[in-house]
Design a protein around this motif. Structure first.
Motif, PDB file in Angstrom:
ATOM      1  N   SER A   3       3.167   5.925  -5.700  1.00 57.19           N
ATOM      2  CA  SER A   3       3.074   5.900  -7.159  1.00 57.19           C
ATOM      3  C   SER A   3       1.922   6.760  -7.678  1.00 57.19           C
ATOM      4  O   SER A   3       1.798   6.926  -8.891  1.00 57.19           O
ATOM      5  N   GLY A   4       1.078   7.260  -6.767  1.00 55.63           N
ATOM      6  CA  GLY A   4       0.000   8.140  -7.191  1.00 55.63           C
ATOM      7  C   GLY A   4      -1.401   7.636  -6.938  1.00 55.63           C
ATOM      8  O   GLY A   4      -2.375   8.304  -7.281  1.00 55.63           O
ATOM      9  N   PHE A   5      -1.538   6.467  -6.327  1.00 60.70           N
ATOM     10  CA  PHE A   5      -2.875   5.931  -6.046  1.00 60.70           C
ATOM     11  C   PHE A   5      -3.533   6.674  -4.893  1.00 60.70           C
ATOM     12  O   PHE A   5      -2.875   7.067  -3.934  1.00 60.70           O
ATOM     13  N   ASP A   6      -4.850   6.850  -5.008  1.00 62.81           N
ATOM     14  CA  ASP A   6      -5.652   7.519  -3.988  1.00 62.81           C
ATOM     15  C   ASP A   6      -6.446   6.531  -3.144  1.00 62.81           C
ATOM     16  O   ASP A   6      -6.681   6.764  -1.966  1.00 62.81           O
ATOM     17  N   THR A   7      -6.915   5.457  -3.783  1.00 63.37           N
ATOM     18  CA  THR A   7      -7.760   4.481  -3.104  1.00 63.37           C
ATOM     19  C   THR A   7      -7.328   3.066  -3.480  1.00 63.37           C
ATOM     20  O   THR A   7      -6.653   2.857  -4.499  1.00 63.37           O
TER      21      THR A   7
ATOM     22  N   ALA B  12      -8.582  -3.321   7.894  1.00 60.91           N
ATOM     23  CA  ALA B  12      -8.049  -2.492   8.982  1.00 60.91           C
ATOM     24  C   ALA B  12      -6.565  -2.768   9.186  1.00 60.91           C
ATOM     25  O   ALA B  12      -5.769  -1.844   9.404  1.00 60.91           O
ATOM     26  N   GLU B  13      -6.187  -4.011   9.100  1.00 59.18           N
ATOM     27  CA  GLU B  13      -4.764  -4.369   9.216  1.00 59.18           C
ATOM     28  C   GLU B  13      -3.992  -3.834   8.009  1.00 59.18           C
ATOM     29  O   GLU B  13      -2.890  -3.308   8.140  1.00 59.18           O
ATOM     30  N   ALA B  14      -4.574  -3.959   6.829  1.00 63.71           N
ATOM     31  CA  ALA B  14      -3.918  -3.467   5.617  1.00 63.71           C
ATOM     32  C   ALA B  14      -3.701  -1.958   5.685  1.00 63.71           C
ATOM     33  O   ALA B  14      -2.677  -1.456   5.238  1.00 63.71           O
ATOM     34  N   ALA B  15      -4.641  -1.236   6.255  1.00 64.81           N
ATOM     35  CA  ALA B  15      -4.547   0.226   6.334  1.00 64.81           C
ATOM     36  C   ALA B  15      -3.292   0.675   7.078  1.00 64.81           C
ATOM     37  O   ALA B  15      -2.755   1.751   6.802  1.00 64.81           O
ATOM     38  N   LYS B  16      -2.802  -0.148   7.981  1.00 65.30           N
ATOM     39  CA  LYS B  16      -1.584   0.192   8.716  1.00 65.30           C
ATOM     40  C   LYS B  16      -0.384   0.318   7.783  1.00 65.30           C
ATOM     41  O   LYS B  16       0.576   1.021   8.083  1.00 65.30           O
ATOM     42  N   GLY B  17      -0.434  -0.331   6.637  1.00 63.99           N
ATOM     43  CA  GLY B  17       0.651  -0.265   5.666  1.00 63.99           C
ATOM     44  C   GLY B  17       0.793   1.098   5.012  1.00 63.99           C
ATOM     45  O   GLY B  17       1.836   1.407   4.440  1.00 63.99           O
ATOM     46  N   LEU B  18      -0.241   1.912   5.106  1.00 62.02           N
ATOM     47  CA  LEU B  18      -0.183   3.248   4.495  1.00 62.02           C
ATOM     48  C   LEU B  18       0.832   4.155   5.182  1.00 62.02           C
ATOM     49  O   LEU B  18       1.332   5.095   4.585  1.00 62.02           O
ATOM     50  N   GLY B  19       1.140   3.877   6.441  1.00 62.50           N
ATOM     51  CA  GLY B  19       2.070   4.711   7.188  1.00 62.50           C
ATOM     52  C   GLY B  19       3.403   4.057   7.457  1.00 62.50           C
ATOM     53  O   GLY B  19       4.143   4.504   8.334  1.00 62.50           O
TER      54      GLY B  19
ATOM     55  N   LEU C  19       0.805  -1.226   0.000  1.00 59.94           N
ATOM     56  CA  LEU C  19       0.000   0.000   0.000  1.00 59.94           C
ATOM     57  C   LEU C  19       0.835   1.272   0.000  1.00 59.94           C
ATOM     58  O   LEU C  19       0.523   2.223  -0.714  1.00 59.94           O
ATOM     59  N   ASN C  20       1.893   1.325   0.784  1.00 54.04           N
ATOM     60  CA  ASN C  20       2.708   2.532   0.828  1.00 54.04           C
ATOM     61  C   ASN C  20       3.340   2.813  -0.531  1.00 54.04           C
ATOM     62  O   ASN C  20       3.401   3.959  -0.973  1.00 54.04           O
ATOM     63  N   TYR C  21       3.799   1.778  -1.205  1.00 57.08           N
ATOM     64  CA  TYR C  21       4.404   1.941  -2.530  1.00 57.08           C
ATOM     65  C   TYR C  21       3.356   2.394  -3.549  1.00 57.08           C
ATOM     66  O   TYR C  21       3.645   3.215  -4.422  1.00 57.08           O
ATOM     67  N   MET C  22       2.159   1.855  -3.427  1.00 57.61           N
ATOM     68  CA  MET C  22       1.075   2.266  -4.329  1.00 57.61           C
ATOM     69  C   MET C  22       0.728   3.739  -4.108  1.00 57.61           C
ATOM     70  O   MET C  22       0.556   4.485  -5.069  1.00 57.61           O
ATOM     71  N   LYS C  23       0.664   4.137  -2.854  1.00 57.22           N
ATOM     72  CA  LYS C  23       0.369   5.537  -2.539  1.00 57.22           C
ATOM     73  C   LYS C  23       1.444   6.446  -3.126  1.00 57.22           C
ATOM     74  O   LYS C  23       1.144   7.476  -3.727  1.00 57.22           O
TER      75      LYS C  23
END
Length: 161
Positions: A119-123, A133-140, A113-117
């Motif tokens: 690269s320009g991904f929004d969602t 919920a566990e996956a969302a932790k990867g955003l930070g 997820l962090n790499y996708m973010k």
């Protein structure tokens, strides 16, 4: 193919229901927000709600001209963990001027997820069977990126941060 029943994770960590619908096998255009495949782009003028394009690895933005100014969102499918073309597609679409929503679908999970973010991904539509919920932790996972990216035009070593 895209599962429109799964919730959508935003890059800020919020979760929402998907509002986009696919054109069914009966080829009837649904009311509301619609996801079109490359082959269905001729239907874009008939969509009354938001318009999204669904890209697979076979539809590179480098080789196709898409009506970016008519699209609210572009969904990019990640066929597998080892296929990085979706990252390149996202960065290329941003460089081409697309300012709408970029949504990652397919093999999407916490570790990417962090790499996708960046690269320009929004969602993101997290892979079925994975805890959103566990996956969302990867955003930070990485808060001080060293390299520049689509999401970080100037890295920390250039800003003095």
């Amino acid at each position: 193919m895209l599962n429109t029943a799964l919730p959508v994770l935003a890059k800020d960590g919020t979760v929402a229901d998907n509002t986009y619908q696919l054109i069914g096998e009966d080829a009837v255009l649904p009311q509301g927000d619609v996801v079109l495949t490359v082959e269905q782009l001729d239907q874009i003028a008939h969509v009354l709600g938001k318009k999204a394009l669904y890209l697979t690895v076979d539809a590179s933005p480098e080789e196709h001209q898409f009506p970016l100014d008519q699209l609210d969102a572009i969904f990019i499918e990640f066929a597998g963990f080892n296929d990085g073309r979706g990252y390149s597609f996202a960065a290329l679409l941003r460089r081409q001027g697309f300012e709408g929503e970029l949504r990652a679908t397919g093999d999407v999970f916490k570790d990417v997820l962090n790499y996708m973010k960046r690269s320009g991904f929004d969602t993101f539509v997290v892979k079925e069977g994975k805890d959103i919920a566990e996956a969302a932790k990867g955003l930070g996972d990485f808060t001080q990126p060293y390299q520049a990216s689509t999401a970080v035009p100037k890295p920390n070593y250039q800003t003095g941060a």
